[in-house]
Design a protein around this motif. Sequence first.
Motif, PDB file in Angstrom:
ATOM      1  N   GLN A 253      -9.420  -6.921   0.762  1.00 47.42           N
ATOM      2  CA  GLN A 253      -9.603  -5.668   0.015  1.00 47.42           C
ATOM      3  C   GLN A 253      -8.333  -5.208  -0.694  1.00 47.42           C
ATOM      4  OE1 GLN A 253     -10.942  -3.192   3.191  1.00 47.42           O
ATOM      5  NE2 GLN A 253     -12.993  -4.088   3.220  1.00 47.42           N
ATOM      6  N   GLN A 254      -7.189  -5.824  -0.363  1.00 40.92           N
ATOM      7  CA  GLN A 254      -5.927  -5.377  -0.949  1.00 40.92           C
ATOM      8  C   GLN A 254      -5.583  -6.235  -2.171  1.00 40.92           C
ATOM      9  OE1 GLN A 254      -4.556  -2.690   0.789  1.00 40.92           O
ATOM     10  NE2 GLN A 254      -6.408  -3.031   2.002  1.00 40.92           N
ATOM     11  N   ALA A 255      -4.876  -5.623  -3.127  1.00 42.36           N
ATOM     12  CA  ALA A 255      -4.357  -6.416  -4.244  1.00 42.36           C
ATOM     13  C   ALA A 255      -3.160  -7.221  -3.770  1.00 42.36           C
ATOM     14  CB  ALA A 255      -3.958  -5.496  -5.388  1.00 42.36           C
ATOM     15  N   GLN A 256      -2.414  -6.658  -2.863  1.00 44.56           N
ATOM     16  CA  GLN A 256      -1.245  -7.333  -2.293  1.00 44.56           C
ATOM     17  C   GLN A 256      -0.942  -6.660  -0.969  1.00 44.56           C
ATOM     18  OE1 GLN A 256       1.294  -5.858  -5.729  1.00 44.56           O
ATOM     19  NE2 GLN A 256       2.665  -5.468  -4.008  1.00 44.56           N
ATOM     20  N   THR A 257      -0.486  -7.437   0.010  1.00 47.80           N
ATOM     21  CA  THR A 257      -0.125  -6.815   1.289  1.00 47.80           C
ATOM     22  C   THR A 257       0.699  -7.759   2.142  1.00 47.80           C
ATOM     23  OG1 THR A 257      -0.988  -5.556   3.173  1.00 47.80           O
ATOM     24  CG2 THR A 257      -2.175  -7.548   2.615  1.00 47.80           C
ATOM     25  N   LEU A 258       1.559  -7.165   2.936  1.00 46.71           N
ATOM     26  CA  LEU A 258       2.224  -7.886   4.028  1.00 46.71           C
ATOM     27  C   LEU A 258       2.046  -6.990   5.248  1.00 46.71           C
ATOM     28  CD1 LEU A 258       4.006 -10.153   5.185  1.00 46.71           C
ATOM     29  CD2 LEU A 258       5.991  -8.762   4.588  1.00 46.71           C
TER      30      LEU A 258
END
Length: 341
Positions: A253-258
């Motif tokens: 669901q995220q465009a980008q994540t860490l």
Amino acid sequence: MTSTILVTGGTGYIGSHTTVLLLQAGYRVLILDNFCNSDASVLDRIEHICGIRPDVVEGDIRDAALLESLFAHHPITAIMHFAGLKAVGESTQKPLEYYSANVGGSVCLLQAAQNAGVKTFVFSSSATVYGDPVNLPITETHPRSTTNPYGHTKLVIEDILESLYYSEPEWRIARLRYFNPVGAHPSGLIGEAPQGTPNNLMPYVAQVATGLRPQVQVFGNDYNTPDGTGVRDYIHVMDLAQGHLAALRYCQQQAQTLLTVNLGTGKGFSVLEMIKAFEAASGRPIPYGITPRRPGDIAACWADTTLAAQTLGWTAGLDIRQMCEDAWRWEMRRANQEAAG
Ligand code: NAD
Ligand code: UD1
């Protein structure tokens, strides 16, 4: 075509339970496993539970050509990376094997994923990265340290993932720090199958209950804990597997994540409490004796689960009674099968 999740180490203990939930949730699963700590019979049992058989390729995560071909021939959209070596004691004897399989293997896998443009990655880290905790419960911001090569491989892979994310922020990465996974699928068809003498407490306790081993050695009763024995955050493997699905969905669901998150229950139980719980679940006496502390062991460790609840909407729901009952069902089935030859 339905998106495919590449599950490395998918025939192992945690990977097999997660594969079941992935299949039941409608994902296609492609397992890559070299069977160094598992065997192909688990595939029949996964199929028995789900009515679907995952695709499987026998091979090593360090085989770059094989990985390239997997990404070329399957519509892989995300990776769950369980494959690796996990015995702390062995890692001190064979550090190069551990760095090669865990660190080298992860780098090879990440390179292949990067080349293929697959940038959703769920990684099996461990609470071992917290070393000897300075405060409890342990939050994700707790300082990291390690005392053995196995733990160091987890720490290094976490750092590699962070470097990768900062270089290419379109990655969607979850670093899942497991506490102490125990238990088995409620069907009794899949569970933990350690080779030789178990290193971890609960598989050892289960083998004492079946009569395979005479007694549990309790490693120290002079810790600063309520009954003097070590306290851990035991988490049912089915809850852990659910945590992986929640992490996968979160990443998708995220465009980008860490994301770095603890997967535990937030509760600690002592060695003696776990032995009692297993006695109750199995109806068998579990003899034990107190022996000196195991080198490298810590007194107590349990998770702060706030972040997992907030970000993933996930909390562990199964208690130690269910952990012990499910572990016992699995252990009995294994013991009966072995007796039948
Ligand atoms: P496991 O040994 O049951 O499963 C690992 C699987 O990976 C096995 O099927 C093995 O055959 C496979 N494998 C190992 N090296 C490989 C390689 N080079 N190429 C391809 N396949 C390979 O272990 P598990 O308990 O399911 O653990 C899964 C992951 O979770 C590991 O990375 C482990 O370090 C981590 N972890 C486990 C625990 C635990 O207590 N079980 C706790 C914290 C973290
Ligand atoms: C161990 C590893 C850890 C790894 C985790 C999960 C060590 C030092 N640590 O953690 O890095 O992430 O497994 O794989 O090996 N105990 C006994 N008798 C036994 C076995 C264990 O009393 O025969 C005690 C231990 O002292 C501890 C508790 O039981 O207090 C749990 O032990 P274990 O299941 O090995 O897990 P950890 O020590 O938490």
